[in-house]
Design an enzyme around this catalytic site. Structure first.
Site, PDB file in Angstrom:
ATOM      1  N   VAL A  70      15.693 -40.071 -24.972  1.00 35.31           N
ATOM      2  CA  VAL A  70      14.720 -40.699 -24.077  1.00 35.31           C
ATOM      3  C   VAL A  70      13.290 -40.323 -24.443  1.00 35.31           C
ATOM      4  O   VAL A  70      12.411 -41.173 -24.572  1.00 35.31           O
ATOM      5  CB  VAL A  70      15.024 -40.348 -22.607  1.00 35.31           C
ATOM      6  CG1 VAL A  70      14.019 -41.004 -21.668  1.00 35.31           C
ATOM      7  CG2 VAL A  70      16.444 -40.789 -22.241  1.00 35.31           C
ATOM      8  N   ASP A 124      16.329 -35.357 -17.665  1.00 35.85           N
ATOM      9  CA  ASP A 124      15.872 -34.191 -16.910  1.00 35.85           C
ATOM     10  C   ASP A 124      16.997 -33.196 -16.636  1.00 35.85           C
ATOM     11  O   ASP A 124      16.726 -32.063 -16.230  1.00 35.85           O
ATOM     12  CB  ASP A 124      15.242 -34.622 -15.585  1.00 35.85           C
ATOM     13  CG  ASP A 124      13.940 -35.370 -15.786  1.00 35.85           C
ATOM     14  OD1 ASP A 124      12.913 -34.711 -15.995  1.00 35.85           O
ATOM     15  OD2 ASP A 124      13.954 -36.609 -15.749  1.00 35.85           O
ATOM     16  N   LYS A 143      10.591 -35.522  -6.515  1.00 32.68           N
ATOM     17  CA  LYS A 143       9.187 -35.624  -6.921  1.00 32.68           C
ATOM     18  C   LYS A 143       8.897 -37.016  -7.459  1.00 32.68           C
ATOM     19  O   LYS A 143       7.891 -37.638  -7.107  1.00 32.68           O
ATOM     20  CB  LYS A 143       8.900 -34.582  -8.012  1.00 32.68           C
ATOM     21  CG  LYS A 143       7.550 -34.757  -8.710  1.00 32.68           C
ATOM     22  CD  LYS A 143       7.428 -33.858  -9.914  1.00 32.68           C
ATOM     23  CE  LYS A 143       8.118 -34.397 -11.138  1.00 32.68           C
ATOM     24  NZ  LYS A 143       7.372 -35.490 -11.810  1.00 32.68           N
ATOM     25  N   ARG A 192       1.190 -38.915 -13.967  1.00 25.70           N
ATOM     26  CA  ARG A 192       1.279 -40.287 -14.459  1.00 25.70           C
ATOM     27  C   ARG A 192       1.138 -41.332 -13.351  1.00 25.70           C
ATOM     28  O   ARG A 192       1.373 -42.516 -13.574  1.00 25.70           O
ATOM     29  CB  ARG A 192       2.609 -40.486 -15.200  1.00 25.70           C
ATOM     30  CG  ARG A 192       2.703 -39.626 -16.455  1.00 25.70           C
ATOM     31  CD  ARG A 192       3.849 -40.046 -17.330  1.00 25.70           C
ATOM     32  NE  ARG A 192       3.838 -41.464 -17.651  1.00 25.70           N
ATOM     33  CZ  ARG A 192       3.094 -42.037 -18.599  1.00 25.70           C
ATOM     34  NH1 ARG A 192       2.259 -41.292 -19.303  1.00 25.70           N
ATOM     35  NH2 ARG A 192       3.176 -43.322 -18.824  1.00 25.70           N
ATOM     36  N   ASP A 231       3.956 -33.906 -17.933  1.00 24.93           N
ATOM     37  CA  ASP A 231       4.515 -32.900 -18.829  1.00 24.93           C
ATOM     38  C   ASP A 231       4.436 -33.338 -20.284  1.00 24.93           C
ATOM     39  O   ASP A 231       4.567 -34.520 -20.589  1.00 24.93           O
ATOM     40  CB  ASP A 231       5.987 -32.635 -18.465  1.00 24.93           C
ATOM     41  CG  ASP A 231       6.109 -31.957 -17.107  1.00 24.93           C
ATOM     42  OD1 ASP A 231       5.168 -31.251 -16.729  1.00 24.93           O
ATOM     43  OD2 ASP A 231       7.144 -32.138 -16.445  1.00 24.93           O
TER      44      ASP A 231
END
Length: 435
Positions: A329, A307, A24, A94, A118
């Site tokens: 992060v 992630d 993605k 974004r 998110d």
């Protein structure tokens, strides 16, 4: 129309094969870069995710032609480029901020609405804005969005305060057509960033990547269209490896090169996972006695990816002992923990730096560390998913919970994962769609 929900019942070990497509995060950035080419560009191995549709609609609103098929996206400039991303795209993702540089090259001015994505913590636009200003653009940040104008961007020297992926991508796509040389220090070097740089090089850009987080870009007069094949999504690959491990099964992941998962593989191996890796697939299995606890700190590449920590957190709940997760992060990445707690996950979050050295959030109130007790007995629950990665982690928890789980907000998962419902069903999970 009623929103779709998923009903999940545990069905034992998940087994089978999963083919992961491009990420993605990668595909949407390539779509923006393709704006800059004077001819048609094609992006192959593209995932079928919601992010592609949102980005395509933005490009079309700007006068860019986009054609999407099952695995390929074709993009070409239209006869007239409009400099404004419509307000209707406010807060969806974004991507708009990344369009500022390309629009300045194509139209001399740009307006993009406020970014979204998110709710994992502040991802400020100031790195992007300051970089464009240093390249000669006039930039105004308003209540509804960002306006910029420039006759021609100029090469410059930029050092990022933090190796931000988004800011690095903005600078890449702004510097490739700028006048002169741009030297970027403390750049992000994630695989998706390097992949974007390689695509721009195929389009005719002059880019040098140095091992010390330095990127040198020599501006050129024009870029052409190019074709590329996206490498497999490393977030998705890791998530499905964990799906096999947590259920006591075995998922063979195809399409993601081993070098994109080096740190993740070692982390799981330290917990006791046994790997089978070849040129066709990767798979991991848990030993009969189960996995053991670990202390993991997220970091920029080549560290443990932020992630990856959401599926890892659920895996911790099914591993022997007390595990620690230190997120460095994003300060609000642990926003998904309450949903897991509702399902019986024994997780406590703290504002101290646990499991690693002090990070940039150590003097803040950000709850960015977690202690996880395993093995937790999970139970089915009705939960609402706050974001993409939290959504996948809730599916993992539901796969080993006692009883039926109802997951709401599954559109988040479908925005970031390629056909997740079908993939889980193919692995043997008892999963149903409901409204």
């Amino acid at each position: 129309m009623a929103e779709e929900v998923w009903s999940i019942e545990p069905s034992g070990p998940l087994r089978g094969d999963v083919e992961v497509r491009g990420s993605k995060n990668g595909v949407s950035k390539h779509m923006v870069a393709a704006m800059l080419g004077s001819g048609e560009s094609s992006i192959h191995n593209a995932p079928e995710v919601g992010e592609v549709g949102i980005t395509a609609a933005m490009l079309e609103a700007l006068g860019i032609n986009v054609e999407i098929s099952r695995t390929e996206i074709r993009i070409a400039q239209g006869p007239e480029i409009k400099p404004r991303v419509p307000d209707a795209f406010t807060g969806l993702n974004r991507i708009p901020i990344l369009m500022l540089g390309p629009l300045l090259h194509l139209a001399g001015e740009a307006f993009v609405p406020l970014v979204g994505g998110d709710p994992i913590g502040r991802r400020p636009v100031n790195f992007h804005v300051e970089a464009l200003r240093s390249m000669g653009a006039e930039v105004e940040v308003g209540d509804t969005g960002i306006y910029a104008k420039a006759k021609r961007l100029n090469g410059t020297r930029i050092e990022l305060p933090y190796p931000s992926v988004g800011a690095t991508e903005t600078i890449l796509m702004s510097a490739v057509l700028a006048e002169g040389k741009t030297v970027l220090k403390n750049a992000a070097m994630e695989p998706e960033v390097v992949e974007l740089a390689l695509f721009l090089q195929r389009m005719g850009a002059r880019i040098e990547l140095s091992p010390d987080r330095r990127i040198v870009i020599e501006g050129v007069e024009r870029l052409r269209g190019a074709s590329t094949w996206l490498n497999g999504d490393r977030i998705e690959a890791f998530s499905y490896l964990v799906a096999g491990l947590i259920t006591g099964g075995e998922v063979r992941v195809h399409g993601c090169p081993q070098d994109r998962l080096v740190t993740a593989i070692t982390t799981l191996a330290r917990m006791g996972a046994q790997f089978d890796i070849n040129d066709e697939y990767l798979c991991a299995t848990a030993p009969p006695e189960g996995l053991r606890a670990a202390a993991v700190q997220t970091d920029t590449h080549p560290g443990f990816m932020t992630d990856w920590q959401t599926p890892l957190m659920v895996l911790f709940t099914q591993s022997q002992g007390m595990s620690v997760l230190h997120e460095t992060v994003f300060e609000n990445r642990l926003v998904y923990v309450p949903a897991l707690q509702k399902m019986g996950c024994e997780i406590e979050v703290f504002d101290q730096c646990l499991g690693g050295p002090a990070c940039r959030y150590h003097d803040t109130n950000a709850r960015h560390s977690a202690v996880v007790r395993g093995v937790s007995q999970l139970k089915g629950a009705d939960v609402t998913l706050p974001d993409i990665r939290a959504g996948f982690s809730a599916v993992l928890a539901a796969a080993v919970a006692d009883g039926t789980s109802t997951l709401r907000g599954v559109h988040h998962i479908e925005r970031g994962y390629h056909r997740p419902f079908e993939q889980f069903a193919s692995l043997g999970l008892n999963i149903r769609r409901q409204r």
